[in-house]
Write a protein that holds these residues in place. Structure first.
Motif, mmCIF file in Angstrom:
data_model
loop_
_atom_site.group_PDB
_atom_site.id
_atom_site.type_symbol
_atom_site.label_atom_id
_atom_site.label_comp_id
_atom_site.label_asym_id
_atom_site.label_seq_id
_atom_site.Cartn_x
_atom_site.Cartn_y
_atom_site.Cartn_z
ATOM 1 N N ASP A 189 45.186 29.873 11.081
ATOM 2 C CA ASP A 189 46.031 28.704 10.606
ATOM 3 C C ASP A 189 45.888 27.501 11.158
ATOM 4 N N ARG A 190 46.559 28.069 12.512
ATOM 5 C CA ARG A 190 46.584 26.340 13.272
ATOM 6 C C ARG A 190 45.370 25.957 13.588
ATOM 7 N N THR A 191 44.344 26.517 13.923
ATOM 8 C CA THR A 191 43.743 25.816 14.818
ATOM 9 C C THR A 191 42.362 26.707 14.221
ATOM 10 N N GLU A 192 42.158 27.664 13.202
ATOM 11 C CA GLU A 192 40.322 27.929 13.366
ATOM 12 C C GLU A 192 39.517 27.177 12.172
ATOM 13 N N PHE A 193 38.767 26.364 12.155
ATOM 14 C CA PHE A 193 37.340 25.744 11.535
ATOM 15 C C PHE A 193 36.093 26.386 11.355
ATOM 16 N N GLN A 194 35.525 25.815 10.093
ATOM 17 C CA GLN A 194 33.885 25.932 10.122
ATOM 18 C C GLN A 194 33.052 24.802 10.105
ATOM 19 N N VAL A 195 32.214 24.992 10.057
ATOM 20 C CA VAL A 195 31.562 23.547 10.338
ATOM 21 C C VAL A 195 29.809 24.206 9.077
ATOM 22 N N ASP A 196 29.224 22.684 9.055
ATOM 23 C CA ASP A 196 28.359 22.667 7.430
ATOM 24 C C ASP A 196 27.398 23.232 8.229
ATOM 25 N N TYR A 197 27.431 24.682 8.273
ATOM 26 C CA TYR A 197 26.278 25.625 8.808
ATOM 27 C C TYR A 197 24.860 24.834 8.655
ATOM 28 N N GLY A 198 24.528 24.247 7.737
ATOM 29 C CA GLY A 198 23.169 23.874 7.267
ATOM 30 C C GLY A 198 22.792 22.364 7.635
ATOM 31 N N GLN A 199 23.909 21.432 8.583
ATOM 32 C CA GLN A 199 23.981 21.058 9.734
ATOM 33 C C GLN A 199 23.451 21.441 10.930
ATOM 34 N N LEU A 200 24.454 22.375 10.515
ATOM 35 C CA LEU A 200 24.185 23.060 12.844
ATOM 36 C C LEU A 200 22.460 23.424 12.270
ATOM 37 N N VAL A 201 21.940 24.167 11.932
ATOM 38 C CA VAL A 201 20.668 24.681 11.896
ATOM 39 C C VAL A 201 20.295 23.403 11.867
ATOM 40 N N GLU A 202 20.280 22.142 11.436
ATOM 41 C CA GLU A 202 19.059 20.763 11.532
ATOM 42 C C GLU A 202 19.839 20.392 12.675
ATOM 43 N N GLN A 203 20.707 20.250 13.211
ATOM 44 C CA GLN A 203 20.420 19.624 14.833
ATOM 45 C C GLN A 203 20.704 20.895 16.165
ATOM 46 N N GLN A 204 20.646 21.469 15.307
ATOM 47 C CA GLN A 204 21.033 22.477 16.784
ATOM 48 C C GLN A 204 20.394 22.344 18.228
ATOM 49 N N GLU A 205 19.448 22.295 18.333
ATOM 50 C CA GLU A 205 18.753 22.183 19.409
ATOM 51 C C GLU A 205 18.404 20.690 19.175
ATOM 52 N N SER A 206 18.759 19.845 19.253
ATOM 53 C CA SER A 206 19.465 18.764 19.876
ATOM 54 C C SER A 206 21.459 18.797 20.530
ATOM 55 N N ILE A 207 21.720 19.529 19.632
ATOM 56 C CA ILE A 207 22.912 20.017 20.415
ATOM 57 C C ILE A 207 22.702 19.780 21.510
ATOM 58 N N ILE A 208 22.412 21.899 21.208
ATOM 59 C CA ILE A 208 22.457 22.379 22.775
ATOM 60 C C ILE A 208 21.632 20.921 23.903
ATOM 61 N N GLN A 209 21.016 20.456 23.490
ATOM 62 C CA GLN A 209 20.168 19.661 24.524
ATOM 63 C C GLN A 209 21.077 18.723 25.458
ATOM 64 N N GLU A 210 21.747 17.879 24.423
ATOM 65 C CA GLU A 210 22.094 16.449 24.711
ATOM 66 C C GLU A 210 23.395 17.285 25.482
ATOM 67 N N ILE A 211 24.321 18.349 24.495
ATOM 68 C CA ILE A 211 25.945 18.766 25.392
ATOM 69 C C ILE A 211 24.923 18.985 27.622
ATOM 70 N N THR A 212 24.245 20.161 27.491
ATOM 71 C CA THR A 212 23.089 20.897 28.678
ATOM 72 C C THR A 212 22.991 19.628 29.441
ATOM 73 N N ARG A 213 22.170 18.199 28.939
ATOM 74 C CA ARG A 213 21.750 16.803 29.620
ATOM 75 C C ARG A 213 22.884 16.379 30.397
ATOM 76 N N GLY A 214 23.942 16.494 29.165
ATOM 77 C CA GLY A 214 25.256 15.095 29.360
ATOM 78 C C GLY A 214 26.117 16.020 30.994
ATOM 79 N N ALA A 215 25.642 17.483 30.425
ATOM 80 C CA ALA A 215 27.637 17.843 31.190
ATOM 81 C C ALA A 215 26.395 18.923 32.708
ATOM 82 N N ASN A 216 25.155 18.432 32.312
ATOM 83 C CA ASN A 216 24.551 18.928 33.798
ATOM 84 C C ASN A 216 24.150 20.877 33.793
ATOM 85 N N LEU A 217 24.312 21.321 32.705
ATOM 86 C CA LEU A 217 23.982 22.747 32.731
ATOM 87 C C LEU A 217 22.457 23.119 32.929
#
Length: 361
Positions: free
Chosen positions: A333-361
């Motif tokens: 109850d204190r910590t758990e959350f969910q996201v809009d999974y539809g939005q995540l599907v639409e943005q998933q690849e760009s999210i992964i790319q942005e974090i990967t580039r920004g953090a040099n992973l």
């Protein structure tokens, strides 16, 4: 506890072999059909069904014992499965996809999946299955940190309760986590980002955090459980089930030396993403009959119980008895959350790319 798909006809002297003229009823609603064991392969290939992950070895073994079909140990992450599908688009090698739910939706959007509603489909919440029957969630897990309580005690460290707690030098120096290319790594990144005030449209908080922990010695790697057992990593970020299964089902580390914690964020922000995992039958793929049977088994109460045995919350958990060893519900109850999974599907690849580039992973 009911298993799935009962045998409806058999002339085989050994019903558990899956051979002969044995037939099974599979599917839900208009997808209900009869399949014959004579169509089954010796080996079923299903993406991301792998040993050491969510108790798949037990499920694979019991499925083979029940139906005579071995399941290939497919050691891929969800992202690697998508990549493999795309590189074999004209000749799919696997009967189905199993892995992060949103990655399954991406596979659906890429036209790799076909409609199939397994037996028990009606028990899955509407928000965790596609109406067209292409992708169905089978279990849910929550981002958590697992740590060596004995090493923390030696270093004078307290149980972590927020993501800020992990920024202590004594924790960062041997902290392990995965990159967002894997579903578990994406869940971790989104958990950090939400805890620190970000959103799917603002990923700078997690990028800054990842750069900081790398400077402190944290490592992004897929293989750290053995090192954790040896004390080479004192902390890793994965899912709640990962730590609980290690704590209660593994003899390599004493139970009392393993701690599992859900993390919150600043200003009351929640920091533990609840991530669904699921599966899909692949379009024009080999051995669809055995693929359907396997999907039915995984969603049966017999299959679902085996997730629960490893502290993975099955999608049909309301029909099963949850073990007392689960983390206290007030912490979820204190910590758990969910996201809009539809939005995540639409943005998933760009999210992964942005974090990967920004953090040099």
């Amino acid at each position: 506890m009911a298993g799935l798909a009962g045998c409806i006809t058999t002339t085989d002297s050994n019903p558990s072999s899956g051979g002969g003229k044995q037939s099974y009823e599979v599917g839900h609603g208009v997808y209900q059909t009869s399949i014959k064991a004579s169509a089954f392969p010796d080996m079923l290939y299903f993406y991301c069904v792998q040993s050491g992950w969510m108790n798949w070895p037990s499920i694979m073994e019991s499925f083979e014992e029940k139906y005579g079909v071995a399941v290939h140990d497919d050691d891929r992450s969800s992202g690697e499965a998508l990549q493999h599908m795309r590189s074999h688009a004209n000749s799919l090698t696997h009967s189905g996809y199993n892995g992060g739910y949103t990655y399954g939706i991406v596979a659906h959007n890429d036209d790799f999946t076909q409609a199939y509603k397994p037996k028990g489909w009606d028990k899955v919440p509407d928000s965790l299955k596609t109406n067209d029957g292409h992708v169905t969630a089978t279990r849910r897990v929550t981002t958590a940190v697992t740590y060596r309580k004995d090493i923390y005690e030696e270093r004078g460290l307290e149980k972590p309760t927020t993501w800020a707690d992990l920024l202590q030098p004594e924790i960062m120096q041997d902290l392990a986590l995965q990159t967002p290319q894997a579903a578990v790594g994406l869940a971790s990144a989104l958990s950090v980002n939400n805890a620190r005030g970000g959103s799917m449209d603002d990923l700078q908080p997690v990028i800054d955090y990842y750069n900081r922990i790398q400077e402190g010695g944290a490592e992004f790697t897929d293989n750290f459980l053995a090192q954790f057992s040896r004390g080479e990593y004192a902390t890793f970020i994965r899912y709640d089930y990962s730590g609980l299964d290690l704590k209660y089902n593994n003899d390599e580390v004493a139970e009392e030396n393993v701690g599992v914690s859900l993390l919150g964020g600043e200003n009351g922000n929640k920091g533990a993403l609840n991530m669904p995992y699921g599966y899909a039958l692949l379009k024009d793929a080999p051995n669809p009959e055995a693929g359907k049977l396997f999907m039915d088994y995984v969603l049966s109460l017999e299959g679902q119980q085996q997730f629960l045995d490893a502290y993975v919350r099955p999608i049909r958990s309301s029909e099963l008895d949850l073990p007392d060893e689960f983390i206290d519900p007030t912490e979820y109850d204190r910590t758990e959350f969910q996201v809009d999974y539809g939005q995540l599907v639409e943005q998933q690849e760009s999210i992964i790319q942005e974090i990967t580039r920004g953090a040099n992973l």
